[in-house]
Every structure is written in structure tokens, then in C-alpha cells.
Scaffold this motif. Structure first.
Motif, PDB file in Angstrom:
ATOM      1  N   LEU A  88       0.835  -1.202   0.000  1.00 29.27           N
ATOM      2  CA  LEU A  88       0.000   0.000   0.000  1.00 29.27           C
ATOM      3  C   LEU A  88       0.873   1.256   0.000  1.00 29.27           C
ATOM      4  N   LEU A  89       1.973   1.224   0.730  1.00 32.38           N
ATOM      5  CA  LEU A  89       2.904   2.351   0.691  1.00 32.38           C
ATOM      6  C   LEU A  89       3.456   2.548  -0.726  1.00 32.38           C
ATOM      7  N   LEU A  90       3.782   1.442  -1.395  1.00 33.17           N
ATOM      8  CA  LEU A  90       4.264   1.536  -2.777  1.00 33.17           C
ATOM      9  C   LEU A  90       3.190   2.069  -3.727  1.00 33.17           C
ATOM     10  N   ALA A  91       1.932   1.790  -3.415  1.00 35.01           N
ATOM     11  CA  ALA A  91       0.840   2.313  -4.243  1.00 35.01           C
ATOM     12  C   ALA A  91       0.804   3.831  -4.184  1.00 35.01           C
ATOM     13  N   GLY A  92       1.488   4.399  -3.206  1.00 35.97           N
ATOM     14  CA  GLY A  92       1.607   5.848  -3.144  1.00 35.97           C
ATOM     15  C   GLY A  92       2.291   6.433  -4.368  1.00 35.97           C
ATOM     16  N   LEU A  93       2.990   5.608  -5.112  1.00 33.67           N
ATOM     17  CA  LEU A  93       3.580   6.075  -6.375  1.00 33.67           C
ATOM     18  C   LEU A  93       2.502   6.407  -7.400  1.00 33.67           C
ATOM     19  N   LEU A  94       1.324   5.814  -7.241  1.00 27.82           N
ATOM     20  CA  LEU A  94       0.215   6.080  -8.153  1.00 27.82           C
ATOM     21  C   LEU A  94      -0.477   7.397  -7.802  1.00 27.82           C
ATOM     22  N   HIS A  95      -0.601   7.670  -6.505  1.00 29.04           N
ATOM     23  CA  HIS A  95      -1.213   8.917  -6.035  1.00 29.04           C
ATOM     24  C   HIS A  95      -0.791   9.144  -4.598  1.00 29.04           C
ATOM     25  N   TRP A  96      -0.511  10.389  -4.263  1.00 24.08           N
ATOM     26  CA  TRP A  96      -0.014  10.710  -2.921  1.00 24.08           C
ATOM     27  C   TRP A  96      -0.981  10.298  -1.821  1.00 24.08           C
ATOM     28  N   PHE A  99      -0.384   6.923  -0.525  1.00 30.04           N
ATOM     29  CA  PHE A  99       0.748   6.886   0.390  1.00 30.04           C
ATOM     30  C   PHE A  99       0.314   7.293   1.799  1.00 30.04           C
ATOM     31  N   VAL A 100      -0.526   8.320   1.875  1.00 34.13           N
ATOM     32  CA  VAL A 100      -1.038   8.762   3.178  1.00 34.13           C
ATOM     33  C   VAL A 100      -1.826   7.638   3.834  1.00 34.13           C
ATOM     34  N   LEU A 101      -2.704   6.987   3.068  1.00 33.98           N
ATOM     35  CA  LEU A 101      -3.449   5.835   3.607  1.00 33.98           C
ATOM     36  C   LEU A 101      -2.484   4.733   4.021  1.00 33.98           C
ATOM     37  N   GLY A 102      -1.442   4.527   3.232  1.00 31.36           N
ATOM     38  CA  GLY A 102      -0.448   3.509   3.564  1.00 31.36           C
ATOM     39  C   GLY A 102       0.240   3.798   4.886  1.00 31.36           C
ATOM     40  N   VAL A 103       0.587   5.047   5.112  1.00 30.73           N
ATOM     41  CA  VAL A 103       1.227   5.417   6.377  1.00 30.73           C
ATOM     42  C   VAL A 103       0.264   5.193   7.536  1.00 30.73           C
ATOM     43  N   MET A 104      -0.977   5.641   7.361  1.00 33.92           N
ATOM     44  CA  MET A 104      -1.960   5.477   8.448  1.00 33.92           C
ATOM     45  C   MET A 104      -2.176   4.011   8.782  1.00 33.92           C
ATOM     46  N   PHE A 105      -2.373   3.176   7.775  1.00 38.98           N
ATOM     47  CA  PHE A 105      -2.633   1.769   8.049  1.00 38.98           C
ATOM     48  C   PHE A 105      -1.377   1.014   8.463  1.00 38.98           C
ATOM     49  N   ALA A 106      -0.217   1.473   8.043  1.00 43.19           N
ATOM     50  CA  ALA A 106       1.019   0.866   8.544  1.00 43.19           C
ATOM     51  C   ALA A 106       1.160   1.130  10.035  1.00 43.19           C
ATOM     52  N   LEU A 107       0.774   2.320  10.480  1.00 46.81           N
ATOM     53  CA  LEU A 107       0.802   2.629  11.914  1.00 46.81           C
ATOM     54  C   LEU A 107      -0.217   1.793  12.682  1.00 46.81           C
ATOM     55  N   VAL A 108      -1.415   1.631  12.109  1.00 46.82           N
ATOM     56  CA  VAL A 108      -2.438   0.788  12.746  1.00 46.82           C
ATOM     57  C   VAL A 108      -1.929  -0.651  12.839  1.00 46.82           C
ATOM     58  N   TRP A 109      -1.313  -1.131  11.774  1.00 44.74           N
ATOM     59  CA  TRP A 109      -0.799  -2.501  11.756  1.00 44.74           C
ATOM     60  C   TRP A 109       0.354  -2.668  12.740  1.00 44.74           C
ATOM     61  N   ALA A 110       1.204  -1.660  12.830  1.00 41.37           N
ATOM     62  CA  ALA A 110       2.307  -1.710  13.799  1.00 41.37           C
ATOM     63  C   ALA A 110       1.748  -1.786  15.218  1.00 41.37           C
ATOM     64  N   TYR A 111       0.679  -1.048  15.479  1.00 41.67           N
ATOM     65  CA  TYR A 111       0.054  -1.113  16.799  1.00 41.67           C
ATOM     66  C   TYR A 111      -0.521  -2.511  17.051  1.00 41.67           C
ATOM     67  N   ALA A 112      -1.181  -3.081  16.043  1.00 42.15           N
ATOM     68  CA  ALA A 112      -1.737  -4.433  16.198  1.00 42.15           C
ATOM     69  C   ALA A 112      -0.624  -5.447  16.470  1.00 42.15           C
ATOM     70  N   LEU A 113       0.501  -5.315  15.788  1.00 39.84           N
ATOM     71  CA  LEU A 113       1.635  -6.209  16.034  1.00 39.84           C
ATOM     72  C   LEU A 113       2.199  -6.009  17.444  1.00 39.84           C
ATOM     73  N   HIS A 114       2.225  -4.764  17.899  1.00 33.39           N
ATOM     74  CA  HIS A 114       2.695  -4.481  19.261  1.00 33.39           C
ATOM     75  C   HIS A 114       1.767  -5.128  20.297  1.00 33.39           C
TER      76      HIS A 114
END
Length: 121
Positions: A88-96, A99-114
Motif C-alpha cells: 500500500l505504501l508503494l501504491a503511493g507512487l500512483l497517487h499521494w 501513500f497517506v493511507l499507507g502510512v496510516m494503516f502501517a501505523l495501525v498494523w504496527a500497533y496491532a503487532l505491538h
């Protein structure tokens, strides 16, 4: 704290910590799938030239996210969810905004892993 029958104390106090953690991961991925699908039209409305291929990528990421949400019983699903966040972060190359959604969900996923690490050890 009470034991769970095998002499080990429960770390979290949850009745079924495995199930609770799986539910958290599944909820995060299901929400991600929903947001990705709902984001297509607003991204197009703000003037982005999302072509058919870009929309197909977003839909594919949403489908993979939904499928992974249903497969959280599998140990590899957590690793696949992490890979999905990178895609999803790489999909930020298609539209900024992707990338913002990728950052938000990467943070949510990092919290879930924590939370998973804290509860399950």
C-alpha cells in the motif's frame, strides 16, 4: 492472576488471548479494505488521473486485505499483512493519497503487532 490449567499464569487476563489478537488483526485489515474501496471515488473527484490500472491495484489491495482478515488463524497471515502494508505504501507512487493511507494503516498494523507481542509474548 489465575492460571490456564498448565501452571502458567495468563499474561493478559483475557479468556482467550489468541482469539482477541486475531480479532484485532482481522478488524484492522477489514477496515483497511473498506477504506480502500471507499477512497477510490474521492481520489478521482479531487482531480487525480487514476486510470483503470491504478483502480485495479487499489481494488486488488482491498480484496487481499479482506481475504487476509478472514485468514488470521494462519500464522503466516500476520506476515502477509505486513507485506500488504508495504504494498500500500508503494501504491503511493500512483497517487499521494494512497501513500497517506499507507502510512496510516502501517501505523495501525504496527500497533496491532505491538499488542500481539505484548499479549502473546
Amino acid at each position: 492472576m489465575t492460571g490456564d490449567g498448565d501452571g502458567q499464569p495468563r499474561r493478559s487476563g483475557l479468556r482467550d488471548p489468541q482469539r482477541a489478537v486475531r480479532g484485532l488483526g482481522a478488524a484492522a485489515l477489514a477496515l483497511e479494505a473498506l477504506v480502500l474501496l471507499l477512497a477510490i471515488q474521492p481520489i478521482r473527484a479531487v482531480g487525480a488521473d487514476l486510470g483503470g490500472a491504478a483502480i485495479a491495484v487499489v481494488v486488488a489491495l482491498a480484496v487481499v486485505s479482506a481475504v487476509l482478515a478472514g485468514m488470521m488463524r494462519r500464522p503466516w497471515a500476520w506476515h502477509a499483512g505486513t507485506v500488504l502494508q508495504g504494498l500500500l505504501l508503494l501504491a503511493g507512487l500512483l497517487h499521494w493519497s494512497l501513500f497517506v493511507l499507507g502510512v496510516m494503516f502501517a501505523l495501525v498494523w504496527a500497533y496491532a503487532l505491538h499488542v500481539r507481542r505484548v499479549i502473546l509474548g
